[in-house]
Design a protein around this motif. Structure first.
Motif, PDB file in Angstrom:
ATOM      1  N   GLY A  46      60.822  40.836 -20.252  1.00 45.92           N
ATOM      2  CA  GLY A  46      60.479  40.140 -19.021  1.00 45.92           C
ATOM      3  C   GLY A  46      60.198  41.175 -17.951  1.00 45.92           C
ATOM      4  N   THR A  47      59.875  40.718 -16.765  1.00 49.23           N
ATOM      5  CA  THR A  47      59.612  41.632 -15.654  1.00 49.23           C
ATOM      6  C   THR A  47      60.511  41.266 -14.499  1.00 49.23           C
ATOM      7  OG1 THR A  47      57.310  41.869 -16.323  1.00 49.23           O
ATOM      8  CG2 THR A  47      57.855  42.515 -14.080  1.00 49.23           C
ATOM      9  N   GLU A  48      61.217  42.260 -13.994  1.00 49.29           N
ATOM     10  CA  GLU A  48      62.046  42.074 -12.805  1.00 49.29           C
ATOM     11  C   GLU A  48      61.204  42.486 -11.607  1.00 49.29           C
ATOM     12  OE1 GLU A  48      65.715  44.510 -11.074  1.00 49.29           O
ATOM     13  OE2 GLU A  48      66.236  43.391 -12.883  1.00 49.29           O
ATOM     14  N   ILE A  49      60.946  41.533 -10.744  1.00 51.44           N
ATOM     15  CA  ILE A  49      60.140  41.786  -9.548  1.00 51.44           C
ATOM     16  C   ILE A  49      61.042  42.402  -8.485  1.00 51.44           C
ATOM     17  CG2 ILE A  49      58.659  40.744  -7.792  1.00 51.44           C
ATOM     18  CD1 ILE A  49      57.582  40.451 -10.655  1.00 51.44           C
ATOM     19  N   ARG A  50      60.641  43.536  -7.973  1.00 51.51           N
ATOM     20  CA  ARG A  50      61.424  44.219  -6.944  1.00 51.51           C
ATOM     21  C   ARG A  50      60.629  44.280  -5.652  1.00 51.51           C
ATOM     22  NH1 ARG A  50      64.214  49.166 -10.324  1.00 51.51           N
ATOM     23  NH2 ARG A  50      65.569  47.821 -11.579  1.00 51.51           N
ATOM     24  N   ASP A  85      60.433  46.553  -3.513  1.00 50.98           N
ATOM     25  CA  ASP A  85      59.805  47.839  -3.235  1.00 50.98           C
ATOM     26  C   ASP A  85      58.510  48.055  -4.028  1.00 50.98           C
ATOM     27  OD1 ASP A  85      60.697  48.325  -5.798  1.00 50.98           O
ATOM     28  OD2 ASP A  85      62.014  49.991  -5.257  1.00 50.98           O
ATOM     29  N   GLY A  86      58.150  47.065  -4.867  1.00 52.16           N
ATOM     30  CA  GLY A  86      56.914  47.160  -5.626  1.00 52.16           C
ATOM     31  C   GLY A  86      57.052  47.869  -6.953  1.00 52.16           C
ATOM     32  N   HIS A  87      58.199  48.463  -7.220  1.00 53.44           N
ATOM     33  CA  HIS A  87      58.434  49.154  -8.489  1.00 53.44           C
ATOM     34  C   HIS A  87      59.107  48.179  -9.456  1.00 53.44           C
ATOM     35  CE1 HIS A  87      57.939  52.530  -5.707  1.00 53.44           C
ATOM     36  NE2 HIS A  87      57.408  53.130  -6.754  1.00 53.44           N
ATOM     37  N   HIS A  88      58.297  47.333 -10.080  1.00 56.17           N
ATOM     38  CA  HIS A  88      58.819  46.330 -10.991  1.00 56.17           C
ATOM     39  C   HIS A  88      59.323  47.022 -12.261  1.00 56.17           C
ATOM     40  CE1 HIS A  88      56.914  43.910  -8.080  1.00 56.17           C
ATOM     41  NE2 HIS A  88      55.686  44.046  -8.551  1.00 56.17           N
ATOM     42  N   THR A  89      60.239  46.373 -12.955  1.00 53.87           N
ATOM     43  CA  THR A  89      60.797  46.975 -14.153  1.00 53.87           C
ATOM     44  C   THR A  89      60.877  45.949 -15.267  1.00 53.87           C
ATOM     45  OG1 THR A  89      62.617  48.329 -14.994  1.00 53.87           O
ATOM     46  CG2 THR A  89      63.205  46.523 -13.541  1.00 53.87           C
ATOM     47  N   THR A  90      60.913  46.435 -16.486  1.00 57.30           N
ATOM     48  CA  THR A  90      61.015  45.575 -17.659  1.00 57.30           C
ATOM     49  C   THR A  90      62.476  45.247 -17.910  1.00 57.30           C
ATOM     50  OG1 THR A  90      59.056  46.596 -18.619  1.00 57.30           O
ATOM     51  CG2 THR A  90      60.497  45.401 -20.131  1.00 57.30           C
ATOM     52  N   THR A  91      62.725  43.975 -18.195  1.00 64.25           N
ATOM     53  CA  THR A  91      64.063  43.549 -18.578  1.00 64.25           C
ATOM     54  C   THR A  91      64.006  43.028 -20.012  1.00 64.25           C
ATOM     55  OG1 THR A  91      63.709  41.314 -17.717  1.00 64.25           O
ATOM     56  CG2 THR A  91      64.753  42.922 -16.238  1.00 64.25           C
ATOM     57  N   TYR A  92      65.165  42.985 -20.636  1.00 66.26           N
ATOM     58  CA  TYR A  92      65.272  42.539 -22.021  1.00 66.26           C
ATOM     59  C   TYR A  92      66.309  41.436 -22.104  1.00 66.26           C
ATOM     60  CZ  TYR A  92      62.661  46.773 -22.819  1.00 66.26           C
ATOM     61  OH  TYR A  92      61.690  47.738 -22.773  1.00 66.26           O
ATOM     62  N   ALA A  93      66.035  40.451 -22.952  1.00 66.40           N
ATOM     63  CA  ALA A  93      66.955  39.332 -23.158  1.00 66.40           C
ATOM     64  C   ALA A  93      66.947  38.964 -24.636  1.00 66.40           C
ATOM     65  CB  ALA A  93      66.526  38.126 -22.320  1.00 66.40           C
ATOM     66  N   VAL A  94      68.049  38.405 -25.099  1.00 66.42           N
ATOM     67  CA  VAL A  94      68.139  37.951 -26.483  1.00 66.42           C
ATOM     68  C   VAL A  94      67.173  36.782 -26.667  1.00 66.42           C
ATOM     69  CG1 VAL A  94      69.663  36.906 -28.213  1.00 66.42           C
ATOM     70  CG2 VAL A  94      70.520  38.721 -26.735  1.00 66.42           C
ATOM     71  N   THR A 105      64.094  31.368  -9.156  1.00 67.74           N
ATOM     72  CA  THR A 105      65.425  31.898  -8.844  1.00 67.74           C
ATOM     73  C   THR A 105      65.367  33.416  -8.731  1.00 67.74           C
ATOM     74  OG1 THR A 105      66.510  30.043  -9.937  1.00 67.74           O
ATOM     75  CG2 THR A 105      67.807  32.053  -9.654  1.00 67.74           C
ATOM     76  N   ALA A 106      64.682  34.049  -9.671  1.00 65.34           N
ATOM     77  CA  ALA A 106      64.562  35.507  -9.636  1.00 65.34           C
ATOM     78  C   ALA A 106      63.794  35.969  -8.411  1.00 65.34           C
ATOM     79  CB  ALA A 106      63.871  36.004 -10.900  1.00 65.34           C
ATOM     80  N   VAL A 107      62.733  35.254  -8.029  1.00 65.21           N
ATOM     81  CA  VAL A 107      61.960  35.619  -6.837  1.00 65.21           C
ATOM     82  C   VAL A 107      62.810  35.481  -5.584  1.00 65.21           C
ATOM     83  CG1 VAL A 107      60.010  34.917  -5.396  1.00 65.21           C
ATOM     84  CG2 VAL A 107      59.716  35.115  -7.873  1.00 65.21           C
ATOM     85  N   ARG A 108      63.559  34.392  -5.483  1.00 59.89           N
ATOM     86  CA  ARG A 108      64.427  34.182  -4.306  1.00 59.89           C
ATOM     87  C   ARG A 108      65.486  35.276  -4.198  1.00 59.89           C
ATOM     88  NH1 ARG A 108      64.131  28.421  -5.409  1.00 59.89           N
ATOM     89  NH2 ARG A 108      65.893  28.751  -6.781  1.00 59.89           N
ATOM     90  N   GLU A 109      66.030  35.693  -5.332  1.00 55.78           N
ATOM     91  CA  GLU A 109      67.045  36.743  -5.301  1.00 55.78           C
ATOM     92  C   GLU A 109      66.484  38.062  -4.810  1.00 55.78           C
ATOM     93  OE1 GLU A 109      68.634  36.846  -9.252  1.00 55.78           O
ATOM     94  OE2 GLU A 109      69.769  35.000  -9.000  1.00 55.78           O
ATOM     95  N   GLU A 110      65.208  38.301  -5.038  1.00 53.28           N
ATOM     96  CA  GLU A 110      64.572  39.562  -4.664  1.00 53.28           C
ATOM     97  C   GLU A 110      64.045  39.558  -3.240  1.00 53.28           C
ATOM     98  OE1 GLU A 110      64.593  42.391  -6.350  1.00 53.28           O
ATOM     99  OE2 GLU A 110      65.839  41.336  -7.805  1.00 53.28           O
TER     100      GLU A 110
END
Length: 124
Positions: free
Chosen positions: A68-72, A74-83, A118-123
């Protein structure tokens, strides 16, 4: 409303076995109670980052993890992993061959969209 699990029949038997036979890979799966980045997994599993990336590739190629992609902000998005599975089944077929099935739980589109918001609101 919960959906029935889907069975992923295209999983490569040997890649699934190789991924699950790896102690570091199993440690990563155990720690993925929520999506995490490679750096977070490296820290929590006490595995060197370069090794963590190799194990994540192994698990992802076996269809056991999803990226997945974690939206940050600061513009430096990162890859996330999930089962990406609920269970792995190994069965003996009628032709006496071993077969592997990766059972996944399908998520409703509304639930996926809710998770994204939810992820967007958290960021923000």
């Amino acid at each position: 409303m919960a959906r029935e699990p889907s069975v992923e029949e295209s999983a490569d038997f040997q890649s699934v076995l190789d991924a699950l036979d790896d102690a570091d890979g199993r440690a990563i799966i155990r720690e993925l109670d929520e999506p995490r980045t490679a750096s977070e997994l490296s820290d929590v599993c006490d595995i060197p980052l370069s090794t963590t990336y190799r194990k994540l590739d192994l698990l992802t190629e076996a269809d056991l993890l999803e990226e997945g992609t974690e939206i940050r902000s600061d513009g430096h998005h990162t890859t996330t992993y999930a089962v990406a599975f609920e269970e792995v089944r190994i069965a003996l077929t009628e032709s006496r061959n071993l077969d592997v099935e990766v059972v996944k739980t399908d998520q409703e589109p509304e639930d996926r969209l809710a998770d994204i918001w939810t992820a967007v609101r958290e960021e923000t």
